[in-house]
Scaffold this motif. Structure first.
Motif, mmCIF file in Angstrom:
data_model
loop_
_atom_site.group_PDB
_atom_site.id
_atom_site.type_symbol
_atom_site.label_atom_id
_atom_site.label_comp_id
_atom_site.label_asym_id
_atom_site.label_seq_id
_atom_site.Cartn_x
_atom_site.Cartn_y
_atom_site.Cartn_z
ATOM 1 N N MET A 152 -9.129 0.514 -11.398
ATOM 2 C CA MET A 152 -8.417 1.459 -10.696
ATOM 3 C C MET A 152 -7.967 2.674 -11.570
ATOM 4 O O MET A 152 -7.707 3.663 -11.350
ATOM 5 N N TYR B 189 0.806 -1.144 -0.052
ATOM 6 C CA TYR B 189 0.100 0.089 -0.157
ATOM 7 C C TYR B 189 0.836 1.122 0.042
ATOM 8 O O TYR B 189 0.771 2.169 -0.883
ATOM 9 N N ARG C 110 -4.882 1.779 -2.438
ATOM 10 C CA ARG C 110 -5.887 0.822 -1.688
ATOM 11 C C ARG C 110 -6.461 -0.490 -2.511
ATOM 12 O O ARG C 110 -6.068 -1.587 -2.129
ATOM 13 N N GLY C 111 -6.716 -0.200 -3.796
ATOM 14 C CA GLY C 111 -7.232 -1.139 -4.737
ATOM 15 C C GLY C 111 -6.178 -1.959 -5.056
ATOM 16 O O GLY C 111 -6.342 -3.299 -4.969
ATOM 17 N N SER D 217 -2.186 8.138 -5.236
ATOM 18 C CA SER D 217 -3.602 8.013 -5.060
ATOM 19 C C SER D 217 -3.939 7.147 -3.864
ATOM 20 O O SER D 217 -3.589 5.933 -4.265
ATOM 21 N N SER D 218 -4.529 7.480 -2.961
ATOM 22 C CA SER D 218 -4.788 6.580 -1.867
ATOM 23 C C SER D 218 -5.744 5.423 -2.321
ATOM 24 O O SER D 218 -5.599 4.225 -2.060
ATOM 25 N N GLU D 219 -6.625 5.928 -3.113
ATOM 26 C CA GLU D 219 -7.819 4.928 -3.802
ATOM 27 C C GLU D 219 -7.155 3.756 -4.562
ATOM 28 O O GLU D 219 -7.437 2.627 -4.177
#
Ligand SMILES: Nc1ncnc2c1ncn2[C@@H]1O[C@H](COP(=O)(O)OP(=O)(O)OP(=O)(O)O)[C@@H](O)[C@H]1O
Ligand SMILES: [Mg+2]
Lengths: 844, 221
Positions: free
Chosen positions: A798, A411, A425-426, A420-422
């Protein structure tokens, strides 16, 4: 003593440890190569985008710039920026020739420094632009029969056409004006008498910032600075990085794709290294048992092997950094010569990059086999010496801790790389879930094969023993199956994402994308223009009505200009957005580039006043389903309820509108038409223009083919880079997988010798191995295909790419998985099949 | 006469020139005869056995099986010969770790082309005769050394070869186990009537065989 032992172990196993390091090094090298090359591509694309704006930054306003604005410009000038003033307005141009029809032009008054980026191409070349001269867009000149040397009247000024414009850098595709262009010298403005108080003028400043490492970021920073300082709703600031949404959107996805690819290569390396290291540790069991019996403490043994792993990591970092630098240099050279990237790119191996290589490589090398090394320390020496421990199952708790750490590390790393944290995370979550599923699937498959083979004594010898070997050598088979399915699955996923991306970029259909636009078609002319255009066009030309309107009420509340003093920046930008003039259209059917994402679109013949909004538009407006909007169309109100939201594929180049209303509602309103099409034969352009000019002289043609070509070229460059990168990843992956399979050959050579001692012909021993590996190939094909589809969907999601499933492509990639293990496994053992039995297996 | 060694010599190349470890060894063995080879460590016993079994080729001289020269056979002929006529017992058992005792014992019959079912049935019988009936479903790492060696003995005899080569079959076992393994070996050998060439350090074991050869410095004493 442990230090001496460490060096002895290191020396004795140097070749295998070197292989483990190279597994890692390829990933590390790739990551760094991708980063340096990506930087270069991004800069190069940036350069092209700057040409579309002709500047790093444009500040425009419909009022003259005040003292505050000029102070800001001075500040930038002091920092080394170059600033060029431009003035744009629309006016009628009258050819002096008696009887010629005047036509609307979009005038741009420039100084000699214009343009800051790109170049203004004229016919004749370098046409002079004195105070009495003007340059006319070549298409318009042809349409209206103007030639170099002709005189024209613009307002009160009499100007001589000194040249025709063939390419104009800032005629950007998103903000083109509908009228053909005319360029005059700045000194000529006053003579025209057109710039007076109250006339619609855009005052513009083009800014070129001083050279910097990341021009896109610099232009965005400058954009924010100006917006913050100049507190005026009339001023609009555009950074070049935002000027061209299509390219920058595609670039963002491509960047994401590259980063994901690099991470995947790194993971392939890590998986390969982890599997081979596990096999290596299993082989080390006798040594470990011996050490334990000699009284070396468990902790010291564990330390010894952790240290070996760390050495692998350090070696991998050094190899990777060197390889990455080399690879980057080669790739850049290829890009420069092959794809015509013109950029002085300097590759440097920064200390930060080296430190990152070191950290990544060591963390992976120590982390992946950590649990197994800990298991070694705990095992009883006697179990090992009696040959009872053929594998080392890591303890559950260790595995769990490690999985959590891996998740965190993945992560963190993805976050660092993608910002990009999204996305991060994905990526991390999806990968760990995929790994767990893969491990479970591999274990289940191996168990099923074992059951089948043990209970089917009727099978032919090679089949039976091949399957038994696969099913019974559980630890080894699981590792192979996991590594191969993960590897091929990742490669398949990568290929799918690449294909989806290409599909999205629409390169294949480029020659069907319209590149000519007609504007200002009056209603009575519609039929005639349609017929004329249809006979020239390759695709069915699309005509759309265009109705100018202002927004007067949202849910009954009037939209009025309010004092902007107390507003936040966002509120101010929304206000200026709401107050602008909108182009509406009516239709009862969506065109191919539109997709409804909320609500539903009306049926043909709808008479109720309904509204469909574009998604991004509705978000900026802060208006959604069920809200009521009232538009003012030349004094007549039209009110309706928003009941659908659409997304638009702008790459289709079809005329699209933010606001759509049913035909029956808007048909009576004052309107004109625009059209988009593509000529069947480019050479017929002047014929078409002449025909159009003869019958419909007020209709203008806008030629976007040059802009489109340049965009296509950029995207083409990116796509070939993508393909190269994907192939590189495949090559690395196959090498790592081959290494892992080959690593097992000592054990297999021994078994081969035994079978031969028992009188089994070498060919049959090879057949047993082939069956065993072919079965692994078959299982890899099955598990890997599912992995590819799952991961492909995840990665595409993503990167916000529409996922496009191509089963043929999955099959093509995974077909390699069918044959690959057999080929590598049998080849790696080739010498053992031929070798004399006594070489391996002798009487003691 | 089933096996005959004719003036066997074997050299190994070393940095200081070839090293002769067998020097003109000649003898013959009759069908069903059991012969022990004894001698000090490093005297060349294992090397001789390797030559006799066709696992290695002599520098000069030859090995005859019946009328055929083993030393001059092609690799495929050697394979066929070992498949039909030879059995092996190794000091460190050499069982296939992924096969059960039963499957290991049945392997030579399967290699000969017999059905797995038939091979398993025969292996079951022979393992039972060796007192291994209850352990036949176990994997090598689940068996004691003695049990592993009995499995290997079952494997050596299952296809009823004409000659068995065994190199210190009890070398890895304790005295007690060794004795019972030897009993098993000799018992089955008597029943199946196979020639046996056995290398051993154990004089007691050597005495139990029909004839004893002693090797010293690469020559028969
Ligand atoms: N491949 C080889 N290369 C060089 N020398 C070898 C090789 N194989 C065996 N030797 C040497 O040949 C000699 C005989 O070895 P061999 O294994 O036949 O002895 P042995 O009688 O079986 O001994 P032990 O009773 O200890 O098993 C030894 O001195 C050994 O070092
Ligand atoms: Mg020996």
């Amino acid at each position: 003593m442990p230090v001496a032992l460490f060096f002895r172990l290191y020396r004795r196993n140097f070749r295998r440890l070197f292989f483990f390091s190279s597994c890692l090094a390829t990933g590390v090298a790739f990551l760094f190569a991708v980063e340096s090359v990506l930087g270069a591509v991004r800069r190069s694309v940036g350069e092209r985008s700057r040409e579309l704006l002709a500047a790093d930054l444009e500040v425009s306003s419909n009022r003259p710039f005040d003292a505050a604005a000029n102070r800001v410009f001075d500040r930038f000038r002091k920092r080394g920026a170059r600033i060029v003033p431009l003035t744009s307005f629309s006016s009628m141009l009258r050819p002096e020739d008696f009887g010629a029809t005047p036509f609307l032009v979009s005038v741009k008054a420039v100084t000699a420094e214009y343009p800051l980026y790109g170049s203004l191409v004229t016919d004749p070349p370098h046409a002079p632009l004195g105070p009495g001269d003007c340059l006319v867009e070549d298409t318009a000149a042809r349409q209206h029969g103007l030639a170099v040397g002709d005189a024209v009247l613009l307002g009160d000024a009499r100007l001589r056409v000194s040249g025709l414009i063939t390419a104009e850098p800032d005629k950007s595709m998103t903000r083109f004006s509908f009228a053909p262009g005319l360029i005059i010298a700045r000194e000529a403005i006053d003579k025209t008498g057109l710039v007076r108080f109250g006339s619609r003028i855009r005052h513009r400043r083009l800014i070129a910032l001083p050279r910097s490492a990341d021009p896109a970021a610099a232009s965005r920073a400058a954009e924010r600075e100006i917006e913050r300082t100049l507190d005026s709703p009339y001023i609009r600031v555009t950074a070049y990085a935002d000027a061209e949404p299509t390219v920058s959107r595609v670039l963002k996805r491509v960047t994401g794709f590259f980063v994901v690819t690099a991470l995947i290569t790194l993971m392939l390396g890590a998986v390969g290294m982890g599997s081979s290291l596990t096999l290596f540790l299993n082989e080390q069991l006798p040594t470990i048992g011996m050490l334990r019996c000699l009284g070396v403490e468990p902790r010291a043994v564990a330390g010894l092997y952790h240290a070996l792993c760390a050495a692998v990591g350090l070696q991998g970092a050094a190899l990777g950094a060197a390889g990455g630098w080399l690879l980057g240099a080669v790739a850049l050279e290829a890009l420069k010569s092959g794809l015509g990237l013109t950029l002085p790119v300097e590759l440097s191996l920064s200390p930060a990059a080296a430190a990152e290589a070191l950290a990544v490589s060591t963390v992976v090398a120590v982390g992946v086999p950590f649990a197994r090394v800990r298991a070694i320390a705990a095992i009883a020496p006697l179990t090992i010496l009696r040959g009872k421990a053929s594998t080392l199952p890591p303890r559950r708790r260790d595995t769990a801790i490690l999985a959590i750490l891996a998740l965190a590390a993945l992560y963190g790393f993805a976050l660092l790389k993608s910002n990009s944290s999204e996305l991060a995370r994905g990526f991390a979550g999806g990968l760990v879930a995929a790994a767990a599923l893969l491990a479970a699937a591999s274990a289940a498959a191996v168990r099923a094969v074992e059951r089948f083979a043990a209970k089917a004594p009727g099978l032919p010898f090679a089949l039976r023993h091949g399957l038994l070997q696969l099913g019974r050598e559980r630890a080894r088979s699981r590792i192979f199956l996991f590594t191969l399915s993960a590897g091929f699955g990742l490669l398949g996923a990568l290929d799918l994402v690449r294909l989806s991306l290409s599909e999205e970029i629409l390169l294949g259909k480029a020659d069907l994308v319209p590149d000519l636009f007609l504007v200002d078609i009056q209603k009575p002319q519609l039929q005639g223009v349609k017929e004329l255009t249809r006979s020239f066009s390759r695709v069915e030309p699309e005509f759309s009505p265009l109705i100018r309107a202002r927004l007067s009420h949202i849910n009954g509340v009037a939209v009025r200009r309010r004092d902007s003093g107390a507003m936040t920046l966002e509120e101010r930008s929304r206000q200026s957005f709401l107050l602008r003039e909108y182009n509406l259209t009516y239709k009862d059917r969506l065109n191919g580039s539109e997709t409804i994402v909320a609500g539903s679109f009306w049926r043909p013949g709808e008479t109720a006043s309904r509204i469909s909004l574009e998604k991004g538009f509705s978000e900026r407006m802060k208006v959604g389903l069920g809200d009521r909007l009232r538009f003012d169309i030349q004094g007549r109100p039209v009110e309706g309820t928003v009941d659908s939201i659409r997304t638009i594929d702008w790459m289709s180049m079809k005329p699209n509108f933010f606001v759509v209303i049913p035909r029956a509602v808007l048909e009576p309103a004052p309107q004109n038409f625009i059209a988009s099409f593509r000529l069947a034969d480019r050479g017929a352009f002047s014929d078409y223009q002449r025909a159009l000019g003869r019958h419909f002289s007020n209709v203008s043609v806008i030629d976007l083919s040059k802009v489109l070509d340049s965009v296509q070229e950029i995207l083409g460059t990116l796509l070939s880079a993508l393909k190269g990168v994907a192939w590189f990843c495949v090559a690395v992956g196959l090498l790592v997988l081959a290494g892992t399979i080959a690593l097992d050959r000592r054990a297999r050579a021994r078994r081969t010798a035994l079978f031969k001692a028992l009188g089994c012909p070498p060919a049959r021993v090879a057949a047993v191995d082939a069956v065993s590996f072919a079965a692994i190939g078959l299982l890899t094909f099955a598990i890997g295909s599912l992995t590819a589809l799952g991961l492909g969907r995840l990665i595409a999601g993503m990167l916000e790419i529409g996922f496009f499933v191509d089963f043929a492509a999955v099959g093509r990639t995974l077909a390699a998985a069918l044959l690959f293990p057999t080929a590598v496994g049998v080849l790696a053992n080739w010498r053992a099949y031929g070798a004399g039995v006594s070489k391996t297996l002798k009487f003691e | 006469m089933i096996l005959k060694a004719e003036a066997l010599t074997k050299d190994f190349p070393t940095p200081s020139g070839p090293l002769r470890i067998l020097d003109g060894v000649s003898f013959s063995i009759d069908p069903g005869e059991s012969v022990s080879i004894t001698g000090p460590s490093g005297s060349g016993k294992s090397s001789l056995l390797g030559l006799l079994a066709g696992l290695d080729r002599p520098t000069s001289g030859r090995v005859l099986f019946k009328e055929t020269s083993v030393s001059e056979m092609e690799e495929t002929e050697l394979c066929a010969w070992r498949r039909t006529s030879v059995g092996f017992v190794f000091q460190n058992f050499e069982l296939v770790s992924s096969l059960t005792a039963l499957e290991n014992a049945a392997l030579p019959l399967e290699i000969l082309g017999r059905s797995a079912k038939e091979a398993a049935a025969r292996a079951g019988e022979i393992l039972a005769a060796l007192g291994m009936g209850a352990r036949s479903g176990h994997f090598p790492h689940e068996l004691s050394g003695g049990e592993q060696q009995r499995t290997a003995i079952a494997r050596a005899y299952i296809h009823e070869p004409e000659i068995i080569f065994a190199d210190e079959p009890t070398g890895s076992l304790d005295e007690e186990t060794a004795r019972s393994v030897v009993d098993s070996l000799l018992g089955i050998n008597r029943r199946i009537k196979t020639a046996l060439v056995l290398v051993t350090h154990n004089p007691e074991l050597a005495r139990q065989l029909d004839r004893s050869l002693t090797i010293h410095g690469g020559k028969l004493a």
